[in-house]
Design a protein around this motif. Sequence first.
Motif, PDB file in Angstrom:
ATOM      1  N   SER A  24      16.328   0.572  30.806  1.00  0.00           N
ATOM      2  CA  SER A  24      15.907   0.790  32.495  1.00  0.00           C
ATOM      3  C   SER A  24      16.252   0.232  33.170  1.00  0.00           C
ATOM      4  O   SER A  24      16.367   0.611  34.509  1.00  0.00           O
ATOM      5  N   ASP A  28      17.807   0.772  36.671  1.00  0.00           N
ATOM      6  CA  ASP A  28      17.407   0.151  38.528  1.00  0.00           C
ATOM      7  C   ASP A  28      18.293  -0.377  39.024  1.00  0.00           C
ATOM      8  O   ASP A  28      18.104  -0.030  40.134  1.00  0.00           O
ATOM      9  N   GLY A  53      20.606   7.977  33.691  1.00  0.00           N
ATOM     10  CA  GLY A  53      20.965   7.526  32.090  1.00  0.00           C
ATOM     11  C   GLY A  53      22.309   6.850  32.383  1.00  0.00           C
ATOM     12  O   GLY A  53      23.338   7.001  33.172  1.00  0.00           O
TER      13      GLY A  53
END
Length: 81
Positions: A24, A28, A53
């Motif tokens: 993640s 980000d 993703g």
Amino acid sequence: MLDQKLISLLRCPIDGTPLKEADSSIIDRVNQAIAAGSLRDRHDQKISRPVDGGLANQSQTRIYPIREGIPSLVADEAIDL
């Protein structure tokens, strides 16, 4: 997000290494660069849509974006990290 059995079958179209879901923190960072307008794909096209993703190659030098649950394994759409 994606079925792990499916992911285990996928390979990077550029170097042939196994793919795995990107962390993640990487997603980000990629989305922040997209929002800033500074991210381009391997075909040198500006990326304007955020990713949900990504699938990273073994060395984690590139990801293949996942949007709306669908991974794009097109080499030119890969995002170099």
